[in-house]
Design an enzyme around this catalytic site. Structure first.
Site, PDB file in Angstrom:
ATOM      1  N   LYS A 174       0.831  -1.196   0.000  1.00 22.71           N
ATOM      2  CA  LYS A 174       0.000   0.000   0.000  1.00 22.71           C
ATOM      3  C   LYS A 174       0.868   1.248   0.000  1.00 22.71           C
ATOM      4  CE  LYS A 174      -3.979  -2.192   0.372  1.00 22.71           C
ATOM      5  NZ  LYS A 174      -5.096  -2.047  -0.568  1.00 22.71           N
ATOM      6  N   HIS A 195     -10.472  -8.442  -7.626  1.00 28.39           N
ATOM      7  CA  HIS A 195     -10.218  -7.955  -6.274  1.00 28.39           C
ATOM      8  C   HIS A 195     -10.782  -8.899  -5.218  1.00 28.39           C
ATOM      9  CE1 HIS A 195     -11.810  -5.570  -2.760  1.00 28.39           C
ATOM     10  NE2 HIS A 195     -10.528  -5.296  -2.693  1.00 28.39           N
TER      11      HIS A 195
END
Length: 374
Positions: free
Chosen positions: A174, A305
């Site tokens: 991230k 996802h």
């Protein structure tokens, strides 16, 4: 005579996370750390005694709404032939037409739609991928759950090593921290740790504006990333298209979109190189397959996802070599585990999705409802 749907059991389940999870949306103050995931689980039983199971989910909010909507519309399926999935999907859409065809309205249907596909594959004695038509028996897989921003970089590196040793084929971390120097330092550390050739992705979770995204994407070009994910707001189709044209690194997005129609704009405006639909978010397997056909025609790469238990099967049916996201968060829900080897996730040979619910699911269930007769 055809088999018919006799009973649908719906369960609202709250899965607690062992550690509060933070990505860029938390660091920018837009969300609180995530401590739980809500699941809507649908269990369908037919007159012949066959069973199918499916699920959808929501993070932080929306679980009770999904459950309530599914309960309201699911009774239209009682007595229907479960094999007619496309027709039944449309029937449920019309039963809830006043709340539209995206968001909660379709996410509530997704659990039932997935259960119907699981049931159909089980009836055929085939894994779901084989029922649809597989191009491969394994898919490339990458790990995300070890690279969140709340984790110190030392922990991220340890997680990356553990994932790599477990056979994971790629690592995603991230980014999107308010201080870009933090992003670049973490990315540099991970790239050096993994080496130049190991597949590495980053995900900004929609937290950059257009000028920042252009600067950061250009700064990250030398790292040889597989993709840069969600650099902009999910609905900024034009901004994503501008980035995709300007940056050599592939741009990935789509996970937050909750209908096929929204994804079609991504494709029409050439807003991404890698499309990332989520079957539970777009309305289930029926809608995912409709979208994947169009995405393949457009020549897009596919990286669904979350929900690997569903997406491993669906990615195996995509004609262009895909990626599947490995998350172990859902492990407590299912008796089975996804098999990983040599950087790839193996498609289960068990009929249907190949998963069965654990007893633990019952203890996390906060509400149930049934339609039809047992």
């Amino acid at each position: 005579m055809s088999d018919t749907i006799r009973h649908i059991q719906l369960s609202s389940v709250v899965l607690p996370l062992a550690t509060p999870i933070s990505d860029a949306k938390v660091f920018t103050g837009r969300q609180k750390p995530m401590t739980e995931v809500w699941f809507l689980i649908a269990e369908i039983t037919t007159a012949d005694g066959l069973e199918g199971v499916g699920f959808s989910y929501s993070k932080r909010a929306g679980g009770p709404a999904q459950f309530a909507h599914a309960h309201q519309v699911s009774d239209v399926l009682i007595g229907e032939d479960p094999s007619d999935i496309g027709r039944l999907h449309v029937k449920m859409l019309w039963a809830g037409a006043s709340v539209g065809r995206s968001g909660v309205a379709v996410q509530a249907l997704a659990a039932i739609d997935v259960a119907l596909w699981d049931l159909k594959a089980k009836r055929a004695g085939l894994p779901l991928a084989k029922l649809i038509g597989a191009h491969r028996d394994s898919v490339r897989t990458y790990n995300t759950s070890g690279g969140f921003l709340h984790a110190p970089i030392e922990e991220v590196l340890e997680n990356a090593t553990r994932s790599r040793e477990a056979g994971i084929g790629g690592i995603k971390i991230k980014v999107g921290h308010p201080d870009p120097r933090v992003d670049m330092a973490r990315l540099t550390a991970v790239r050096e740790h993994l080496g130049d050739d190991f597949p590495l992705m980053v995900d900004a979770n929609q937290q950059w504006d257009r000028p920042t995204a252009m600067r950061m994407c250009r700064a990250m070009e030398p790292f040889g990333l597989v993709w840069i994910e969600e650099p902009l707001d999910a609905y900024d189709y034009t901004g994503h298209a501008d980035l995709a044209r300007a940056i050599d690194t592939p741009i990935a997005t789509g996970e937050m979109l909750s209908s096929v129609a929204e994804h079609l704009r991504l494709i029409d405006e050439r807003s991404c190189d890698v499309i990332q639909p989520d079957a539970p978010r777009v309305g289930g397997i029926t809608e995912f397959l409709r979208l994947s056909t169009i995405a393949a025609q457009a020549g897009l790469q596919l990286a669904p996802h979350f929900a690997m238990e569903i997406h491993c099967h669906l990615a195996a049916t995509y004609p262009i070599e895909p990626w599947v996201e490995h998350f172990d968060w859902l492990d407590p829900l299912f008796e089975e585990r996804m098999e990983i080897a040599d950087g790839r996730m193996i498609v289960s040979e068990r009929p249907g999705l190949g998963v069965t619910l654990t007893e633990q699911v019952r203890s996390w269930t906060v509400e149930t409802a049934g339609v039809g007769r047992r």
